[in-house]
Scaffold this active site. Structure first.
Site, PDB file in Angstrom:
ATOM      1  N   ASP A  20       0.826  -1.215   0.000  1.00 35.73           N
ATOM      2  CA  ASP A  20       0.000   0.000   0.000  1.00 35.73           C
ATOM      3  C   ASP A  20       0.862   1.269   0.000  1.00 35.73           C
ATOM      4  O   ASP A  20       1.995   1.253   0.470  1.00 35.73           O
ATOM      5  CB  ASP A  20      -0.918  -0.021   1.237  1.00 35.73           C
ATOM      6  CG  ASP A  20      -2.059   0.974   1.123  1.00 35.73           C
ATOM      7  OD1 ASP A  20      -2.389   1.393  -0.020  1.00 35.73           O
ATOM      8  OD2 ASP A  20      -2.631   1.337   2.170  1.00 35.73           O
ATOM      9  N   GLY A  23       0.064   5.593  -4.260  1.00 35.46           N
ATOM     10  CA  GLY A  23      -0.490   6.903  -4.612  1.00 35.46           C
ATOM     11  C   GLY A  23       0.141   8.006  -3.789  1.00 35.46           C
ATOM     12  O   GLY A  23       0.508   9.064  -4.316  1.00 35.46           O
ATOM     13  N   ARG A  24       0.285   7.755  -2.478  1.00 42.45           N
ATOM     14  CA  ARG A  24       0.891   8.762  -1.606  1.00 42.45           C
ATOM     15  C   ARG A  24       2.353   8.994  -1.952  1.00 42.45           C
ATOM     16  O   ARG A  24       2.843  10.119  -1.923  1.00 42.45           O
ATOM     17  CB  ARG A  24       0.738   8.346  -0.133  1.00 42.45           C
ATOM     18  CG  ARG A  24      -0.628   8.706   0.440  1.00 42.45           C
ATOM     19  CD  ARG A  24      -0.920   7.950   1.701  1.00 42.45           C
ATOM     20  NE  ARG A  24      -1.321   6.577   1.403  1.00 42.45           N
ATOM     21  CZ  ARG A  24      -1.489   5.635   2.320  1.00 42.45           C
ATOM     22  NH1 ARG A  24      -1.267   5.900   3.589  1.00 42.45           N
ATOM     23  NH2 ARG A  24      -1.878   4.438   1.971  1.00 42.45           N
ATOM     24  N   ARG A  33      -0.375   9.363  -9.932  1.00 47.16           N
ATOM     25  CA  ARG A  33      -0.466   8.127  -9.145  1.00 47.16           C
ATOM     26  C   ARG A  33       0.136   6.929  -9.888  1.00 47.16           C
ATOM     27  O   ARG A  33       0.762   6.060  -9.298  1.00 47.16           O
ATOM     28  CB  ARG A  33      -1.938   7.820  -8.803  1.00 47.16           C
ATOM     29  CG  ARG A  33      -2.553   8.786  -7.809  1.00 47.16           C
ATOM     30  CD  ARG A  33      -4.016   8.432  -7.545  1.00 47.16           C
ATOM     31  NE  ARG A  33      -4.159   7.074  -7.053  1.00 47.16           N
ATOM     32  CZ  ARG A  33      -4.061   6.723  -5.758  1.00 47.16           C
ATOM     33  NH1 ARG A  33      -3.860   7.642  -4.842  1.00 47.16           N
ATOM     34  NH2 ARG A  33      -4.206   5.471  -5.392  1.00 47.16           N
ATOM     35  N   ASN A  68     -10.925  -2.264  -5.431  1.00 50.80           N
ATOM     36  CA  ASN A  68     -10.165  -1.349  -6.293  1.00 50.80           C
ATOM     37  C   ASN A  68     -10.833  -1.132  -7.656  1.00 50.80           C
ATOM     38  O   ASN A  68     -10.537  -0.167  -8.355  1.00 50.80           O
ATOM     39  CB  ASN A  68      -8.719  -1.841  -6.492  1.00 50.80           C
ATOM     40  CG  ASN A  68      -7.858  -1.719  -5.244  1.00 50.80           C
ATOM     41  OD1 ASN A  68      -6.910  -2.493  -5.052  1.00 50.80           O
ATOM     42  ND2 ASN A  68      -8.154  -0.761  -4.373  1.00 50.80           N
ATOM     43  N   TRP A  69     -11.775  -2.015  -8.038  1.00 44.08           N
ATOM     44  CA  TRP A  69     -12.519  -1.793  -9.296  1.00 44.08           C
ATOM     45  C   TRP A  69     -13.303  -0.502  -9.244  1.00 44.08           C
ATOM     46  O   TRP A  69     -13.677   0.048 -10.278  1.00 44.08           O
ATOM     47  CB  TRP A  69     -13.478  -2.957  -9.570  1.00 44.08           C
ATOM     48  CG  TRP A  69     -12.822  -4.239  -9.983  1.00 44.08           C
ATOM     49  CD1 TRP A  69     -12.810  -5.404  -9.275  1.00 44.08           C
ATOM     50  CD2 TRP A  69     -12.099  -4.506 -11.187  1.00 44.08           C
ATOM     51  NE1 TRP A  69     -12.120  -6.374  -9.959  1.00 44.08           N
ATOM     52  CE2 TRP A  69     -11.670  -5.857 -11.141  1.00 44.08           C
ATOM     53  CE3 TRP A  69     -11.764  -3.738 -12.307  1.00 44.08           C
ATOM     54  CZ2 TRP A  69     -10.926  -6.447 -12.173  1.00 44.08           C
ATOM     55  CZ3 TRP A  69     -11.020  -4.334 -13.324  1.00 44.08           C
ATOM     56  CH2 TRP A  69     -10.613  -5.665 -13.246  1.00 44.08           C
ATOM     57  N   ARG A  71     -12.258   2.336  -8.279  1.00 48.32           N
ATOM     58  CA  ARG A  71     -11.424   3.523  -8.523  1.00 48.32           C
ATOM     59  C   ARG A  71     -11.737   4.096  -9.904  1.00 48.32           C
ATOM     60  O   ARG A  71     -12.356   3.410 -10.731  1.00 48.32           O
ATOM     61  CB  ARG A  71      -9.942   3.147  -8.427  1.00 48.32           C
ATOM     62  CG  ARG A  71      -9.550   2.796  -7.001  1.00 48.32           C
ATOM     63  CD  ARG A  71      -8.055   2.640  -6.845  1.00 48.32           C
ATOM     64  NE  ARG A  71      -7.717   2.340  -5.461  1.00 48.32           N
ATOM     65  CZ  ARG A  71      -6.500   2.327  -4.970  1.00 48.32           C
ATOM     66  NH1 ARG A  71      -5.472   2.607  -5.755  1.00 48.32           N
ATOM     67  NH2 ARG A  71      -6.283   2.055  -3.700  1.00 48.32           N
TER      68      ARG A  71
HETATM   69  C1  IPE Z   1      -5.469  -2.610  -0.236  1.00 51.47           C
HETATM   70  O1  IPE Z   1      -5.113  -1.279  -0.377  1.00 51.47           O
HETATM   71  C2  IPE Z   1      -5.438  -3.277  -1.572  1.00 51.47           C
HETATM   72  C3  IPE Z   1      -4.119  -3.443  -2.172  1.00 51.47           C
HETATM   73  C4  IPE Z   1      -2.967  -3.141  -1.629  1.00 51.47           C
HETATM   74  C5  IPE Z   1      -4.110  -4.039  -3.492  1.00 51.47           C
HETATM   75  P1  IPE Z   1      -6.219  -0.143  -0.549  1.00 51.47           P
HETATM   76  O2  IPE Z   1      -5.472   1.139  -0.652  1.00 51.47           O
HETATM   77  O3  IPE Z   1      -7.124  -0.481  -1.656  1.00 51.47           O
HETATM   78  O4  IPE Z   1      -7.028  -0.247   0.811  1.00 51.47           O
HETATM   79  P2  IPE Z   1      -7.773   0.875   1.642  1.00 51.47           P
HETATM   80  O5  IPE Z   1      -8.676   1.586   0.683  1.00 51.47           O
HETATM   81  O6  IPE Z   1      -6.726   1.785   2.188  1.00 51.47           O
HETATM   82  O7  IPE Z   1      -8.485   0.133   2.709  1.00 51.47           O
HETATM   83  C1  IPE Z   2      -1.514   0.374  -3.393  1.00 51.65           C
HETATM   84  O1  IPE Z   2      -1.342   1.742  -3.445  1.00 51.65           O
HETATM   85  C2  IPE Z   2      -1.782  -0.217  -4.758  1.00 51.65           C
HETATM   86  C3  IPE Z   2      -3.188  -0.582  -4.990  1.00 51.65           C
HETATM   87  C4  IPE Z   2      -4.124  -0.553  -4.095  1.00 51.65           C
HETATM   88  C5  IPE Z   2      -3.529  -1.016  -6.316  1.00 51.65           C
HETATM   89  P1  IPE Z   2      -2.571   2.746  -3.425  1.00 51.65           P
HETATM   90  O2  IPE Z   2      -2.969   3.011  -4.846  1.00 51.65           O
HETATM   91  O3  IPE Z   2      -3.650   2.277  -2.553  1.00 51.65           O
HETATM   92  O4  IPE Z   2      -1.868   4.044  -2.827  1.00 51.65           O
HETATM   93  P2  IPE Z   2      -2.448   4.986  -1.695  1.00 51.65           P
HETATM   94  O5  IPE Z   2      -2.890   4.112  -0.573  1.00 51.65           O
HETATM   95  O6  IPE Z   2      -3.579   5.739  -2.321  1.00 51.65           O
HETATM   96  O7  IPE Z   2      -1.299   5.865  -1.328  1.00 51.65           O
HETATM   97 MG    MG Z   3      -4.044   2.456  -0.571  1.00 49.23          MG
END
Ligand code: IPE
Ligand code: IPE
Ligand code: MG
Length: 240
Positions: A20, A23-24, A33, A68-69, A71
């Protein structure tokens, strides 16, 4: 095993990672991102090598959740194209490193091209024996558990299964992780302290290590550090 005396295994047999913070990581650098997701692929390479070096048998990576779908379409598209690129780039690596690839999740929701590529690499690496890398793609633990319950209910309704024969072992055998031992160590990066619908059944007795770093900053040293922390835990499995 709950209730039995286990010699504490020094090296976790199975490590599962919630990757995780991509994006940040990108946002902190003023990047889109997508760049965070791209940079995360290097962390995957490092972690795979570190796990192999340690003698970890199974490495499960949460790459894309059922949720994640939801998004934005552009992000989902970017993630799918990065996944394809990752699979194409990795195929040779997996061969050379003798690593078997498996996938769990609602794979039929993946774009057909991505799924075909994934399937071809799973078939191609099926006999590799140094380590197993499991990609959780379009994965949600509740969906997995519901599917298992549905298959058990269907068998019971058809008279093929006595409800009294439904044990934890039987239930686990209906999950997609059947034949994969439960994770010993669960790592989540980016400092978030939640499970986000990952392997709910299988992590019952996993040791959890939360790492502050975002996934693209996660290096071999961080993996070794997490394993060291695991080695200092006292796993009791409910016993004394
Ligand atoms: C969990 O991360 C899913 C993956 C790392 C693939 P998310 O970023 O989707 O989870 P939340 O939204 O912080 O709970
Ligand atoms: C994890 O990074 C990857 C996936 C969930 C696909 P994020 O995309 O959730 O990144 P943050 O949590 O928004 O920083
Ligand atoms: Mg995340």
């Amino acid at each position: 095993m709950p209730g039995t005396v286990t010699k504490f295994p020094a090296i976790p047999r199975h490590i599962a990672i919630i990757m995780d913070g991509n994006g940040r990581w990108a946002k902190e650098r003023g990047l889109p991102r997508r760049e965070g997701h791209r940079a995360g692929a290097e962390s995957v390479r490092e972690v795979m090598e570190a796990c192999k070096e340690l003698g970890v048998e199974y490495l499960t990576l949460f790459a894309f959740s059922s949720e994640n779908w939801s998004r934005p379409e552009s992000e989902v598209r970017a993630l799918m194209s990065l996944l394809e690129r990752f699979l194409r780039d990795k195929a040779k690596d997996l061969d050379q490193q003798n690593v078997r690839l498996l996938a769990i999740g609602q794979l039929d929701r993946l774009p057909p091209k991505t799924l075909a590529l994934l399937d071809s690499i799973i078939v191609r690496t099926a006999r590799h024996s140094a380590m197993t890398m499991v990609l959780a793609l379009s994965y949600g633990a509740r969906e997995e558990i519901v599917a298992a319950a549905r298959s058990i209910a269907a068998d019971a309704a058809a008279g093929l299964l006595d409800p009294d024969a439904v044990t934890a072992e039987l239930f686990a055998s209906r999950l997609q992780t059947t034949r994969i031992p439960d994770p010993d160590l669960l790592i989540r990066t980016s400092g978030e302290m939640r499970i986000s619908n990952f392997l709910l059944w299988q992590i019952s007795y996993a040791e959890i290590v939360i790492v502050k770093k975002n996934w693209p900053d996660f290096r071999q040293a961080d993996l070794f550090e997490a394993v060291r922390e695991y080695q200092h835990r006292h796993r009791r499995f409910g016993a004394l």
